[in-house]
Design a protein around this motif. Structure first.
Motif, mmCIF file in Angstrom:
data_model
loop_
_atom_site.group_PDB
_atom_site.id
_atom_site.type_symbol
_atom_site.label_atom_id
_atom_site.label_comp_id
_atom_site.label_asym_id
_atom_site.label_seq_id
_atom_site.Cartn_x
_atom_site.Cartn_y
_atom_site.Cartn_z
ATOM 1 N N ARG A 222 0.863 -1.242 -0.031
ATOM 2 C CA ARG A 222 -0.173 -0.042 -0.007
ATOM 3 C C ARG A 222 0.728 1.116 0.003
ATOM 4 N NH1 ARG A 222 -5.040 -0.486 -1.678
ATOM 5 N NH2 ARG A 222 -5.294 -2.676 -1.976
ATOM 6 N N GLU A 223 0.406 2.236 -0.693
ATOM 7 C CA GLU A 223 1.032 3.590 -0.735
ATOM 8 C C GLU A 223 1.012 4.534 0.298
ATOM 9 O OE1 GLU A 223 0.446 5.922 -4.307
ATOM 10 O OE2 GLU A 223 1.303 7.579 -3.146
ATOM 11 N N VAL A 224 2.024 4.661 1.051
ATOM 12 C CA VAL A 224 2.130 5.688 2.256
ATOM 13 C C VAL A 224 2.922 6.744 1.846
ATOM 14 C CG1 VAL A 224 2.741 6.100 4.482
ATOM 15 C CG2 VAL A 224 1.392 4.181 4.121
ATOM 16 N N SER A 225 2.584 7.953 1.443
ATOM 17 C CA SER A 225 3.480 8.833 0.906
ATOM 18 C C SER A 225 4.043 9.697 2.057
ATOM 19 C CB SER A 225 2.789 9.879 0.133
ATOM 20 O OG SER A 225 1.803 10.470 1.019
ATOM 21 N N SER A 226 5.430 10.028 1.858
ATOM 22 C CA SER A 226 6.058 11.078 2.631
ATOM 23 C C SER A 226 5.768 12.577 2.769
ATOM 24 C CB SER A 226 7.753 10.813 2.560
ATOM 25 O OG SER A 226 8.017 9.562 2.597
ATOM 26 N N SER B 78 6.611 3.005 7.942
ATOM 27 C CA SER B 78 6.076 2.841 7.061
ATOM 28 C C SER B 78 6.443 3.902 5.959
ATOM 29 C CB SER B 78 4.456 3.428 7.146
ATOM 30 O OG SER B 78 4.231 4.951 7.434
ATOM 31 N N GLN B 79 7.411 4.806 6.432
ATOM 32 C CA GLN B 79 8.027 5.974 5.494
ATOM 33 C C GLN B 79 9.343 5.421 4.922
ATOM 34 O OE1 GLN B 79 7.175 9.209 5.159
ATOM 35 N NE2 GLN B 79 5.228 8.256 6.296
ATOM 36 N N MET C 70 9.789 15.485 5.446
ATOM 37 C CA MET C 70 10.435 14.172 5.502
ATOM 38 C C MET C 70 11.306 13.578 4.252
ATOM 39 S SD MET C 70 8.283 11.603 7.992
ATOM 40 C CE MET C 70 9.472 10.540 8.348
#
Lengths: 541, 433, 371
Positions: A368-372, A458-459, A376
């Motif tokens: 799943r996409e977790v954006s920064s 997640s980052q 950050m």
């Protein structure tokens, strides 16, 4: 050439006849048409032609092309710049005529043909934009222009660089421009050896990897003197960089250590102080990461403005989600297993299978996409040390979590109860502490902290059902190495293992380095069978 | 007396276990069974679950068209759980217990290697949909993914060309397993042939699921600062890619400076990454979702309808299954039976349209013809095709670039009927009869 | 005489159980070979192979139980010994392929030809002889266990520390065997075996023989374990498990007891692994995965720790469930398996065998009150 000068040149003509204007537009029109037709080589030439044409529209058009915003409208073959419009409805792009800069209505993406651009063209545009934006009023843009000229080293930019240098007020930008000029001088064949020697000195003083690249290229020179100077310069840069490499290794080690610390710190509570061999710990981390994903999705639909702080919003939620699941697990499973420490391993292993599969069923098996957030991403330099913001924040965060946990355990009544219960359960119960409640809260706390770790991880890692599996073994190694039941042990253990790993990696390779660390842990435990900081007293057994 | 009772109990127990394991054996019915052997749990579920779904969709579509040979198709799904010995066991179960007519499955090389002897022994049919290392051709397997000459070599050619940036220095980074090892070995030999100096090639291997890329990305940066245009050829395996790309973005390596061309990163992998910092990095495949043509648009529409997810992406191995399935249907129709001993010879020469506008053909070496496309990553997680081979490239089982295999050819047509025929010694070596 | 000693050393239940294992080992292959394929009693090759696999797993479970149930050492790395035995067998089988590999090299296995090995690495020599491989199957796991145990038991590493060390060991081996440079075939491991002792591994008779051999090995392990547990040594061993310090004060050398059992158990696991490989047809590093070792511990827990019959039953139950569920419920089988582990730990702390004993005790009690 600057916009102002162009305007000053144009104004009288504009005032006189409209014909002149249309002729000018036709000229630009053909330049733009060349930009979107033919193979990459022809278009490459077209970009250079447009950039040196002195047209005011050149910069916005090239920028749009580089960003992939340039389209050809299917209906009339008009070249337009398309931007996602705020009001145009979903899927519609707001169009501007590329040549005239006038509004050209809206269109769906299907009615437009996107103008292709590849790395080669982007590079050419970059170099061209470098000369076009050297006189920009925004210092940031000027700095970027100088930097991109340094890496591109396009000989034709020299002409634009001289006036820009003369006009520049900001010392550091001026420095960048001088370096860019030196780099161009070094790569242009028709400059004199004396110019080149001076340039070598400038580039050498810059002293980073890019400078190294320029000097090594210059070392191919046919002129013996220039060659020798370039080689010597490269050597001196290499030496400085070598020294910085050690600093870099320490930094990487601390950074890896902070990730290990985050992953392990929750386990230091559930396993270290409660004695639960919590194989589902990794899944608590995973839940935290998925919470971040859900928060970002929700914000994207309901409050796009808050996206920048989505990670911060996710922190308390992840703590609550993982913590609540932790309390639930403690109440339904773990509490029946106190005193059967090894049995907890079996139950929690089963639990981890269930949680993984549950997440897989709900969110699907794919990443799943977790954006920064922008604060950050990217990096800055300390000397020749590359410090990425993401890693820096993770280190800060790990230390904050550690400090908060320490405070909680040392300074609050809850912490006191926790320590009392884990050290001597019957005695604690005898003095009136409600041990079941404290047990549930302690396990919840450990799980909640794992959830916090999930937000951070997640980052930098995959958000997938397997996320936790990748960290569980490392976490156990850290806690055991540091000494079960000792938070400081976990801190020191994580940092030490991180740094050792990163120092071994360049020599032994990533895999062998890790094997050596594991062997080291095995041998270390033979020497100190209770880890780095052994707890004294009877509480251990 | 006691002993006798004991043995009787033993017999009964053994019988029970045996009959339970063989369980629902003779399932009668007028269906043709198709086995799907993709991991639905464990580390490979990330990639393989999608392929299971696409097979279910293709079978469903075929049934709506009236099935095959007048019978309905029935999918038999099993979960080998990313466990390689379990792949062999499940393959045997599909072939012996469920008596499937063909199996579509496997992703990793090791899973394929694990099931090969089973398919050979029981004479089954396997369609293998993933790009792989080549150096293999087995009678019972049809390789619908790319061989190295259909992916790696054209990608390197592109980067060496003017349009690709005239790359002079190469980092070959991969996960330490057989596919990257082989691909890099072939590429190294190829680059040396092309006049690239040995010190301009850096080879790096990392373990599966590697997540801390700081040092390696810094090394790449260092290697790239030698004053020559540098590119990274990445055969990094699925899971490790997300942290790798995140680190690239963080350390500010832009595609304009050091482009990364990947062979294992497709739309599905990108769906898990914020692609804005990665715009311009490349991938080489035989199919991209962004290719515009009616067949592909229909396929994407069907897929999103089937999965009830309007954002679901398609990727190259899905197209490989699409081609493979249609080829199998055509071959079964041609042979008039699902009997593998008839279908396998019928497969050679069968043609099926691919989704990029061409028609792929099954070659005598059990590989297929495919176009090679180079795409650049876009901000929306799709690929923009920047280059494509003029025609279809036939898959080569054995690399002509490597010394070990330059004399070998695979040809399963009746004349040769051999997977590793030595052209010089004029004989079929080893086990290939 | 020794056989007699071994035989009488065991309890009646165990004796019957050993006979049962042997019966399975004879009857299942016999039904496969002798029955016509149409018969209701015919055991297909696929089931035969499964049972052979379960028998190997049962031996591994027994090995785990010997150290965990009777010695109190929770090992999270026993699959490493299993895999090492498997690798030794795999190396023998690779050498037997000879010139039949795809590159037709008479000495080097395919993956070595491919990785440009000029000659066979030193540690591959000798594996073309079965006797040598057979010796190594026992020696390699034993020596590793001896080294690890020697250090760990003397330094009095116990409890969870010991568990984590064993886990670190198997994890390190996993990473090491993944490396292609190690010369063991990397991630792909070894596969495509042809012959064992001159017989084709794909022949029905060979499979039947291997299945029988697995049953025989399990039976022998049961007899040996039974004899040890039943002897004075066994009594002392259990005493060490329950009160190590007290035993030390009494003058027993606790580490010697533990070491002996640990090494024996590793050798058993190695042999089980060696029998497993030719039946499964592949050996690769994933066998070292820490999860595999944990799973072996779970089989023991499900069956009943501290009994000899329990681990065998546990291995059969869990693995049969896995085989069945991955086919029948491919999407949700992990829920079922996970739930099984939780339920067993919570409600059956003594495993299935313990439940049996519990029920019988209750029955007897009821009878007693009725009478």
């Amino acid at each position: 050439m600057s916009q102002k000068r162009l305007l000053a040149w144009l104004l009288p003509f504009l005032a006189i006849v409209a014909v002149a204007g249309s002729a000018f537009a036709a000229d630009l029109g053909s330049l733009v048409t060349n930009l979107v037709t033919g193979g990459y080589s022809e278009r490459d030439d077209a970009i250079k032609a447009l950039a040196t044409s002195g047209e005011a529209r050149a910069a916005p058009i090239l920028q749009a092309l580089s960003a992939g915003d340039l389209y050809v409208r299917n209906s009339d073959k008009l070249v337009v710049i398309g931007k996602v419009s705020a009001s145009g409805g979903s899927g519609k792009l707001a169009l501007t005529d590329a040549v005239t800069g006038k509004d050209a209505g809206t269109a769906a993406e299907d009615d437009l043909d996107k103008v292709k651009v590849n790395n080669r063209l982007r590079g050419t545009i970059d170099a061209a934009m470098g000369s076009l934006t050297l006189m920009s009023p925004d210092p940031k843009v000027r700095r970027q222009a100088a930097e991109s000229l340094f890496t591109r080293r396009d000989a034709s930019a020299l002409a634009a660089l001289e006036p820009a240098l003369a006009a520049e007020k900001d010392d550091s930008i001026k420095r960048s421009m001088i370096e860019a000029r030196a780099a161009i001088v070094l790569t242009t064949p028709d400059t004199t050896p004396a110019q080149k020697l001076a340039a070598v000195a400038v580039v050498r003083d810059r002293g980073d990897r890019d400078a190294m690249a320029v000097l090594q290229a210059a070392a191919q020179s046919t002129n013996g003197e220039v060659k020798a100077a370039a080689l010597a310069g490269a050597e001196s840069v290499r030496n400085t960089l070598q020294a910085w490499t050690q600093a870099q290794n320490v930094w990487y080690g601390i950074s890896l250590g902070s990730v290990l610390l985050l992953a392990a710190i929750g386990l230091a509570i559930t396993f270290g102080t409660m004695g639960v061999i919590n194989m589902a710990h990794g899944e608590m981390v995973m839940l935290g990461a998925y919470t971040t994903f859900v928060v970002q999705q929700a914000l994207r639909s309901y409050a796009p403005g808050l996206n920048e702080i989505s990670v911060i919003i996710a922190l308390p939620l992840a703590f609550l989600v993982s913590g609540a699941v932790g309390v639930l697990i403690e109440r339904t499973i773990i509490r029946f297993l106190y005193g059967r420490s090894l049995d907890t391993l079996l139950a929690t292993w089963g639990l981890s299978l269930v949680l993984q599969q549950a997440v897989r069923s709900i969110f699907g098996p794919t990443n799943r996409e977790v954006s920064s957030p922008s604060w950050m991403s990217g990096s800055f330099h300390v000397g020749q040390l590359d410090v990425t913001y993401g890693r820096l924040w993770i280190i800060v965060f790990a230390l904050l979590v550690f400090a908060a946990l320490l405070l909680l355990l040392r300074k609050t009544p809850l912490g006191l109860y926790m320590r009392a219960v884990t050290q001597n359960r019957p005695m604690a119960a005898a003095v009136g502490i409600r041990t079941p409640r404290v047990d549930a809260l302690t396990f919840g706390l450990g799980s909640g902290i794992a959830g916090l770790a999930g937000v951070a991880l997640s980052q930098i890692d995959n958000v997938s059902p397997n996320l936790g599996q990748g960290y569980i073994i490392d976490s156990f190694m850290v806690v055991v190495f540091g000494g079960v039941g000792n938070l400081f042990g976990t801190l020191v253990g994580a940092t030490a293992l991180g740094i050792v790993n990163k120092f071994l990696e360049p020599y032994a390779g990533a895999v062998l380095g890790k094997i050596l660390v594991l062997v080291f842990i095995i041998l270390f435990i033979q020497r100190r069978p209770r880890g780095l900081f052994a707890l004294k007293g009877r509480s251990v057994e | 007396m006691k002993l006798g009772a004991m043995i009787r109990t033993g017999l009964v127990a053994a019988g029970l276990v045996a009959s339970a394991t063989t369980g629902a054996f003779a399932q009668s019915g007028d269906t043709i069974k198709v086995g799907i052997l993709h991991s639905l749990s464990g580390t490979m579920a990330i990639s393989e679950t999608t392929l299971k779904d696409v097979m279910l969709m293709l079978i469903d579509q075929q049934n709506k068209k009236g099935g095959l040979l007048g019978k309905k198709l029935e999918a038999v799904v099993v979960d080998p759980a990313s466990n390689w010995p379990l792949f062999a066991e499940k393959a045997r179960e599909l072939l012996q217990k469920d008596k499937v007519a063909a199996v579509f499955g496997c992703w990793t090389s090791v899973s394929r290697k694990s099931v090969l002897p089973v398919f050979e022994e029981l004479n089954g049919i396997l369609f293998y949909p993933v790009q792989y290392e080549g150096q293999e051709s087995q009678k019972n397997v049809f390789y619908t993914g790319a061989a190295p000459n259909q992916q790696a070599i054209p990608a390197v050619d592109y980067l060496m060309s003017k349009d690709g940036g005239e790359v002079k220095r190469w980092v070959l980074a991969g996960t330490d397993y057989v596919y990257p090892r082989t691909t890099n070995k072939i590429l190294e030999a190829y680059l040396l042939q092309k006049g690239v100096a040995k010190e301009d090639i850096m080879i790096n291997y990392t373990p599966f699921g590697h997540s801390d890329w700081q040092s390696i990305v810094a090394d790449i940066k260092k290697f790239g600062s030698a004053g020559k245009k540098t590119a990274v050829v990445s055969t990094i395996n699925g899971d490790a890619n997300v942290p790798f790309y995140k680190e690239l973005g963080n350390q500010g390596i832009k595609a304009k400076d050091i482009p990364v061309v990947a062979f294992s990163v497709g739309e599905e992998e990108l769906a898990g990454i914020d692609t804005k910092p990665l715009v311009g990095h490349l991938a080489a495949w035989n199919y991209f979702e962004s290719v515009k043509n009616p067949a592909n648009e229909q396929f994407i529409k069907d897929w999103q309808a089937f999965t009830k997810n309007p954002k679901r992406v398609t990727n190259d191995p899905m197209e490989a299954h699409y081609i493979g399935f249609n080829m199998w249907v055509a071959a079964v129709t041609k042979a008039g039976t699902t009997d593998p001993s008839k279908v396998i010879p019928a497969m050679i020469g069968v043609k099926a349209p691919n989704l990029t506008g061409g028609v792929s053909e099954m070659l005598p070496n059990h590989h297929i013809t495919k176009p090679v496309l180079i795409g650049e990553i876009e901000a929306n997680g799709q690929f923009d095709v920047v280059w494509k081979t003029p025609g279809l490239v036939p898959g080569a089982a054995w690399s002509p670039i490597l010394d070990d295999s330059k004399n070998l050819v695979a040809d399963w047509s009746p004349a040769l009927n051999c997977g590793n025929y030595d052209n010089v010694a004029k004989k079929c070596i080893g086990s290939g009869k | 005489m020794i056989t007699r000693f071994l035989w009488t050393g065991m309890g009646r239940n165990l004796r019957l159980f050993v006979l049962l294992v042997l019966a399975v080992g004879i009857v299942v292959p016999a039904l496969n070979l002798l029955m016509p394929k149409t018969s209701a009693f015919y055991v297909p090759a696929y089931a035969l192979q499964l049972i052979g696999k379960y028998l190997c797993y049962a031996s591994l479970a027994l090995a785990v139980d010997l150290v965990w149930g009777f010695c109190g050492i929770l090992t999270l790395g026993h699959a490493a010994f299993f895999a090492l035995g498997g690798y030794c067998m795999g190396m023998y089988l690779m050498r037997q392929i000879g010139a039949r590999g795809v590159y037709g090299n008479p000495i080097l296995p395919d993956f070595m030809v491919f990785l440009n090995y000029p000659e066979l690495p030193w540690f591959w020599h000798g594996f073309n002889h079965f006797w040598f491989a057979a010796a190594m199957i026992v020696i390699v796991p034993s020596v590793l266990a001896l080294a690890l145990g020697w250090f760990a038991f003397r330094s009095r590493v116990t409890g969870v520390y010991l568990s984590i060390i064993t886990q670190a060991m198997t994890f390190a081996l996993l990473l090491a065997f993944f490396r292609n440079d190690m010369g063991f075939g990397g991630n792909n491991g070894m596969t495509d075996f042809k012959d064992i002792l001159g017989y084709s591994v794909q022949a029905d008779t060979t499979r039947a023989a291997l299945c029988f051999a697995s049953a025989l090995a399990l039976a022998i392990f049961l007899v040996i374990s039974g004899a040890i547990i039943g002897s004075r040594f066994g009594t002392a061993l259990i005493a060490v498990r329950d009160a190590e310090s007290r035993m030390r004060f009494l003058g027993y050398r606790a580490e010697t007891y533990k070491l002996f059992v640990f090494v024996l158990s590793a050798a058993m696991a190695g042999i089980a692994g060696a029998l497993y490989v030719p039946q499964i047809g592949i050996i690769n590093p994933s066998e070292f995965a820490p999860g595999n070792s944990i799973e072996a511990v779970l089989w023991v827990a499900v069956g009943g720790r501290g009994t000899l019959i329990g681990p065998v039953i546990g291995a059969f139950i869990v693995n049969f469930a896995k085989t069945y569920l991955t086919g029948a419920l491919p999407e949700v089988w992990l829920f079922a398996l996970g739930a099984l582990f939780i339920v067993v730990t919570l409600f059956l702390p003594k495993g299935v065998v313990g439940l049996w004993a519990q029920l019988r005790a209750r029955n007897l009690a009821r009878k007693a009150t009725a009478a």
